[in-house]
Design an enzyme around this catalytic site. Structure first.
Site, PDB file in Angstrom:
ATOM      1  N   LYS A  52      46.755  35.860  34.417  1.00  0.00           N
ATOM      2  CA  LYS A  52      45.842  36.836  35.019  1.00  0.00           C
ATOM      3  C   LYS A  52      44.427  36.300  35.182  1.00  0.00           C
ATOM      4  CE  LYS A  52      48.660  40.686  33.518  1.00  0.00           C
ATOM      5  NZ  LYS A  52      49.353  40.927  32.257  1.00  0.00           N
TER       6      LYS A  52
ATOM      7  N   SER B  31      50.526  36.104  30.132  1.00  0.00           N
ATOM      8  CA  SER B  31      49.441  36.820  30.815  1.00  0.00           C
ATOM      9  C   SER B  31      48.153  36.034  30.971  1.00  0.00           C
ATOM     10  CB  SER B  31      49.135  38.125  30.075  1.00  0.00           C
ATOM     11  OG  SER B  31      50.156  39.068  30.309  1.00  0.00           O
TER      12      SER B  31
ATOM     13  N   SER C  57      45.420  43.860  30.001  1.00  0.00           N
ATOM     14  CA  SER C  57      46.485  42.991  30.530  1.00  0.00           C
ATOM     15  C   SER C  57      47.607  43.784  31.188  1.00  0.00           C
ATOM     16  CB  SER C  57      47.050  42.112  29.408  1.00  0.00           C
ATOM     17  OG  SER C  57      47.767  41.018  29.939  1.00  0.00           O
TER      18      SER C  57
END
Length: 410
Positions: free
Chosen positions: A89, A86, A141
């Site tokens: 992101k 993640s 997230s």
């Protein structure tokens, strides 16, 4: 026409050429003292202490970078690409900040709501303002949020991945390939610790991005005002390390625990990345590794000025130019983070003489800076001004000036 009149122009031209030849023979234009060959000796700065021991890190890949210079201060397989979960992101958020006003309505599609946990869990057809979803993206997230943002900005996940890769290319992230906007495991979705540090360095320049990742908690509401969602920041580094700026955690079964962090103390801002820093239940190893990297940077490095020789007032000989010499500009080297265990070497790659014509915008040499025997950067050296090559018309002009000056003296 008399013969004498017919040959008058010939004798006149011959006489002028003879006078010019005589003048050059007895009155050379450049009567200056001979200019010696240009030279600048290399300079070496020795280390003041021995190199410290390698850090004990759990991560398979790690990197510590100075944000201002982009200099890598510590690395462990820092150029090897790996899944980055993640932390992906970070790029999704930056593209949203750069390509939206924040007021757009973002609607969750069937693909978005199909994303696995961690997810916001909004039903299909639910809309949110883009600015609110960025907190969902970075604090919690949420994987469904990432897909909704991607589809809003680019129409599809694949189109958004292309935009991510284009931005990565612009940032010099040569070991990176984005396939998804959320970082879920996918074939070919990977980056290197050094590339993720480049991305984080870029993100640190965006005040909106920093404001989002430093927010402890946030409550958002859908556009229909039917549901509220409480969001909490899960970045423990932000509250546990002096000077921490936060940034982004990550985890997948393939990537392991990952973290990209940033911290600032005094005039130094560092970013770090740890990839594959343990698997469950070792959730805290990424914090250990990140703090170890940051401690290494702040305890050993400080910004220092690199002093070059001032050759700006030193003449350099010019062959076939309208002047016999010129001067050079000394390049400016920005201050750099340096440690007392590092060596510095400066070499001056400047020729002994130059050949006209010269252009002030065209380098004639370079100053090379080596840190620890490795070339860090090469800085171009330019002449202070343009200089034309000598020509017959120039000589005629010089003769005319000399002749008129002689007449006025009389």
């Amino acid at each position: 026409m008399k013969p004498s009149q017919r040959y008058a122009p010939f004798f006149l031209i011959t006489g002028i050429l003879f006078l010019i030849a005589c003048y050059f023979y007895s009155h050379p234009f450049h009567k200056n003292t001979p200019i010696p060959d240009f030279s600048c000796p290399s300079h070496h700065i020795a280390a003041l202490e021995s190199v410290p021991a390698e850090l004990s890190l759990f991560a398979s890949g790690a990197c510590l970078m100075d944000t201002e210079s982009g200099r890598i201060l510590y690395g462990k397989e820092e150029n090897i690409p790996r899944p980055m979960a993640s932390t992906t992101k970070i790029m999704t958020c930056l593209l949203a900040l750069e390509h939206s006003t924040g007021e757009e309505n973002v609607t969750f599609s069937s693909r978005a709501v199909s994303m696995p946990k961690v997810h916001l869990g909004a039903p299909k057809g639910t809309s949110f303002h883009m600015k609110d979803l960025l907190y969902s993206l970075m604090l919690e997230s949420h994987n469904d949020t990432a897909v909704a943002i991607a589809e809003q900005l680019s129409g599809s996940v694949s189109n958004f991945a292309n935009a991510m890769n284009q931005k990565a290319k612009e940032l010099g992230m040569s070991k990176t390939c984005f396939v998804t906007p959320n970082g879920l495991d996918a074939d070919g979705h990977q980056s290197s610790p050094s590339d993720m540090c480049r991305l984080a360095s870029y993100a640190c320049k965006n005040s909106q991005f920093l404001s989002i990742v430093q927010t402890p908690s946030k409550t958002i509401q859908d556009c229909q005002k039917k549901h509220c969602y409480a969001l909490t920041n899960h970045d423990a580094f932000l509250s546990s390390y002096k000077g921490a700026l936060g940034i982004k955690t990550g985890f997948t079964g393939k990537a392991g625990y990952c973290f990209v962090g940033a911290a600032k103390r005094k005039n130094l801002t560092f970013v770090s990345c740890v990839l594959a820093s343990g698997w469950p239940p070792d959730k805290s190893r990424k914090w250990h590794d990140t703090k170890a990297l940051m401690d290494f940077g702040f305890s050993h490095y400080e910004k220092k000025e690199i002093q070059l020789q001032d050759f700006s007032k030193k003449r350099i000989r010019v062959c076939d130019g309208i002047s016999s010499y010129t001067f050079l500009k000394v390049p400016q080297i920005p201050s750099l983070p340096l440690a007392s265990f590092e060596t510095i070497d400066i070499t001056y790659n400047i020729p002994a003489e130059l050949q006209a014509p010269l252009h002030a915008s065209r380098p004639i040499g370079s100053v090379d800076l080596y840190i620890n025997q490795k070339l860090y950067n090469s800085y171009p050296v330019y002449p202070v001004c343009d200089m034309e090559k000598t020509s017959f018309s120039h000589y005629l002009h010089e003769v005319f000036l000399q002749f008129t000056a002689f007449l006025f003296k009389k």
